[in-house]
Design an enzyme around this catalytic site. Structure first.
Site, PDB file in Angstrom:
ATOM      1  N   ASP A 208     -36.018  69.131  -4.495  1.00 59.71           N
ATOM      2  CA  ASP A 208     -34.726  69.233  -5.173  1.00 59.71           C
ATOM      3  C   ASP A 208     -34.777  70.309  -6.262  1.00 59.71           C
ATOM      4  O   ASP A 208     -35.774  70.439  -6.976  1.00 59.71           O
ATOM      5  CB  ASP A 208     -34.416  67.867  -5.809  1.00 59.71           C
ATOM      6  CG  ASP A 208     -33.116  67.867  -6.589  1.00 59.71           C
ATOM      7  OD1 ASP A 208     -32.056  67.954  -5.952  1.00 59.71           O
ATOM      8  OD2 ASP A 208     -33.164  67.793  -7.839  1.00 59.71           O
ATOM      9  N   GLU A 250     -34.466  73.060  -1.599  1.00 63.82           N
ATOM     10  CA  GLU A 250     -33.080  73.190  -2.016  1.00 63.82           C
ATOM     11  C   GLU A 250     -33.024  74.316  -3.040  1.00 63.82           C
ATOM     12  O   GLU A 250     -33.364  74.126  -4.211  1.00 63.82           O
ATOM     13  CB  GLU A 250     -32.556  71.901  -2.659  1.00 63.82           C
ATOM     14  CG  GLU A 250     -31.058  71.983  -2.889  1.00 63.82           C
ATOM     15  CD  GLU A 250     -30.533  71.372  -4.189  1.00 63.82           C
ATOM     16  OE1 GLU A 250     -29.315  71.245  -4.314  1.00 63.82           O
ATOM     17  OE2 GLU A 250     -31.331  71.056  -5.093  1.00 63.82           O
TER      18      GLU A 250
HETATM   19  C1  NOJ Z   1     -29.427  68.625  -6.693  1.00 66.70           C
HETATM   20  C2  NOJ Z   1     -28.837  67.426  -6.042  1.00 66.70           C
HETATM   21  O1  NOJ Z   1     -28.461  67.738  -4.719  1.00 66.70           O
HETATM   22  C3  NOJ Z   1     -27.653  66.976  -6.869  1.00 66.70           C
HETATM   23  O2  NOJ Z   1     -27.001  65.893  -6.255  1.00 66.70           O
HETATM   24  C4  NOJ Z   1     -28.140  66.617  -8.254  1.00 66.70           C
HETATM   25  O3  NOJ Z   1     -27.046  66.247  -9.068  1.00 66.70           O
HETATM   26  C5  NOJ Z   1     -28.883  67.793  -8.881  1.00 66.70           C
HETATM   27  N1  NOJ Z   1     -29.906  68.279  -8.006  1.00 66.70           N
HETATM   28  C6  NOJ Z   1     -29.501  67.423 -10.202  1.00 66.70           C
HETATM   29  O4  NOJ Z   1     -30.475  66.446 -10.007  1.00 66.70           O
END
Ligand code: NOJ
Ligand code: CA
Length: 560
Positions: A208, A250
């Site tokens: 993430d 991501e």
């Molecule tokens: C990326 C995630 O996909 C999103 O849902 C989240 O709010 C942010 N990271 C922060 O953690």
């Protein structure tokens, strides 16, 4: 000896069909209004039947849930609302028994401010080991070139902490302090958490918010070489001890920056194709293939062991951060007439409402998702055309309970409706009486049946996950036409011609397929033979928003 995972082919992720879901949104087994692991386990047959091969679970760890679980307070346990560690293990085993892989989240850029590390850091003396787990400063003027991501809720990436008497750094919500990746102890802790899940047999990790690990003054604090070094450390630790795992990045960045998350094949196996996604919607609305062909031309080649992760929608807003200002204005006007549909720099709507519930458009975009180079990732509920609720806050409108049938609470939970973690969608078009799994299973023409058939078809042709892409250049720009090609082990080719009509009207197209002269196209959904390709232009007519997948078979040997 490396620890094996459930998949035996090291490149399994190239052929995967990934299904993204949140445990709390899928099925509630104990009637408390919150989905849980036993509920999900009981619905595995549904997912297997749909044909998806890898389940991506949104964060299910202990958390105050102020960012739907991306605010983690314990990396190595399960949030009690969703069950226990043993429930997770039972789910994992059951998925593996069905030959399905499981991907979980490794959220390492930040923790919750309720994580014991942060609680200890605030009260620890400056410079101490406990304090140094996070990024502190006595001034909020440092790293001023870093943009703010959650523009609707945050004014600064620094928040003053009265207890610590210092500012702490956070790229997301102020309750999500960033970990300090200049501190080797942080990396050690991250690796420990990672090993906990990999040892258990988890197949894949989504990294993430990975571009933001390290900060340096005078930079955007994104995509820094030091951040890539951390990713290589993570990957090396995986490769040393574990076989057949997947790391997915991501990284919502421009194409040239996104490419670096593959490294030399030594960072992430898979990276989301963020640049492509909004341009698919643009091409559709403009009825012009250019946004798609243009971004694909800018998409660099990637190492052989790597793969793009393709998606139409996910649990976040349809992000418009990585488009030009003009493109952003266009997308807002085209896809979010009501300002409530917007959040931060993006549009918080599901696939079906974005496409005006137009079945042909939904099928067309899914055909691109399933035939472009990469691994398709479906968002739960989109296979039945679920709607959203723009009156819920943040991104909750696209995170409502899965609609299983037309019973109370859509068959998701037996609780009092007031107890549900979020209300079921109830409007006349997308409400659970109209849109649900049970009804679509009994309707052979439903979107669910169509999706299932398309997934099954895609799985018969390895070319989609592994082959090359080349665009054709017909004069009619409302038509997107491309060839996918894979050289098999025996030297023969698996070749598929895809033709998509982006227009709401019927369109003619004339394709130059002289290089394939003599081959015999067979339409793949119905196994219908089409006229043999010759040196002359190959002329097709396409109905509004329709697409064709034609396998180009070698000339058949005609009986003498
Ligand atoms: C990326 C995630 O996909 C999103 O849902 C989240 O709010 C942010 N990271 C922060 O953690
Ligand atoms: Ca429950």
């Amino acid at each position: 000896m490396k620890k094996p995972a459930s998949a035996t082919d090291p490149l399994w992720y190239k052929d995967a069909i990934i299904y993204e879901l949140h445990v709390r949104a899928f099925a509630d087994s104990n009637g408390d209004g919150i989905g849980d692991f036993p509920g999900l386990l009981a619905r595995l047959d549904y997912l297997q039947d749909l044909g998806v091969t890898c389940i991506w679970l949104l964060p299910f760890f202990p958390s105050p849930l102020r960012d739907d679980g991306y605010d983690i307070s314990n990396y190595v346990d399960v949030h009690p609302s969703y069950g226990t560690l043993n429930d997770f293990k039972s789910f994992l085993d059951a998925a593996h028994q069905r030959n399905m892989q499981v991907m979980i989240e490794l959220v390492i850029n930040h923790t919750s401010d309720q994580h014991p590390w942060f609680k200890a850091a605030r009260v620890a003396p400056p410079g101490s080991a406990a304090r140094e787990m996070y990024v502190w400063s006595t001034t909020d003027q440092l790293y001023k070139d870093a943009r703010i991501i959650f523009t609707d809720s945050e004014k600064s990436n620094w928040t003053w902490d009265e207890t610590a008497k210092a500012y702490y750094w956070h790229r997301f919500f102020s309750h999500q302090p960033d970990l300090n990746f200049d501190n080797p102890a942080v990396i050690e802790e991250v690796l420990k958490a990672m090993r906990f899940w990999l040892d258990m047999g988890v197949d894949a990790l989504r990294l993430d918010a990975i571009p933001y690990l390290v900060e340096r003054d005078g930079t955007s604090c994104e995509n820094l070489p030091e951040t890539h070094a951390v990713i290589r450390t993570i990957r090396a630790a995986i490769d040393a001890d574990y076989a057949n795992r997947l790391v997915l990045a991501e990284a919502n960045q421009w194409p040239a920056d996104v490419r670096h998350y593959f490294g030399d094949g030594d960072e992430c196996h898979m990276v989301f194709h963020f640049p492509l996604m909004p341009r698919i919607y643009m091409a559709l609305r403009q009825e012009d293939r250019l946004p798609i062909t243009d971004i694909m031309a800018q998409t660099p080649a990637i190492p052989d062991n790597c793969q793009w992760g393709l998606f139409l929608r996910n649990h976040d807003e349809l992000t418009l951060e990585m488009v030009t200002a003009d493109e952003r204005d266009y997308m807002y006007i085209a896809y979010s007439t009501n300002p409530r549909m917007r959040v931060n720099v993006g549009i918080r709507r599901r696939l079906a409402p974005l496409l005006d519930n137009n079945r042909r458009r939904i099928e067309l975009l899914n055909s691109l998702l399933l035939s472009f180079p990469g691994t398709p990732i479906l968002y739960y509920g989109d296979e039945i055309g679920m709607g959203d609720n723009i009156f819920l806050g943040d991104r909750n409108g696209i995170r409502t309970p899965m609609q299983w049938n037309s019973d109370r609470n859509a068959g998701f939970s037996k609780c009092d409706p007031a107890q549900l973690y979020l209300p079921i969608v109830m409007d006349p078009i997308y409400g659970y009486q109209a849109i649900n799994v049970e009804a679509q299973l009994s309707d052979q023409s439903s979107l669910l049946h169509w999706t299932r058939n398309m997934i099954a078809l895609r799985k018969l042709f390895q070319v989609f996950g592994r082959g090359t892409l080349s665009f054709l250049n017909p004069a009619n720009r409302k038509i997107l036409a491309y060839l996918r090609d894979l050289k098999r082990g025996d030297g023969s080719h698996e070749t598929v011609l895809c033709v998509a009509n982006l227009s709401r009207f019927a369109q003619p197209v004339s394709l130059d397929l002289a290089d394939h002269s003599g081959t015999e196209p067979v339409e793949m959904l119905g196994y219908v033979p089409f006229p043999t390709i010759t040196e002359a232009s190959y002329v097709l007519s396409l109905a509004p928003y329709s697409f064709l997948w034609l396998e180009l078979q070698p000339p058949s040997v005609k009986p003498a």
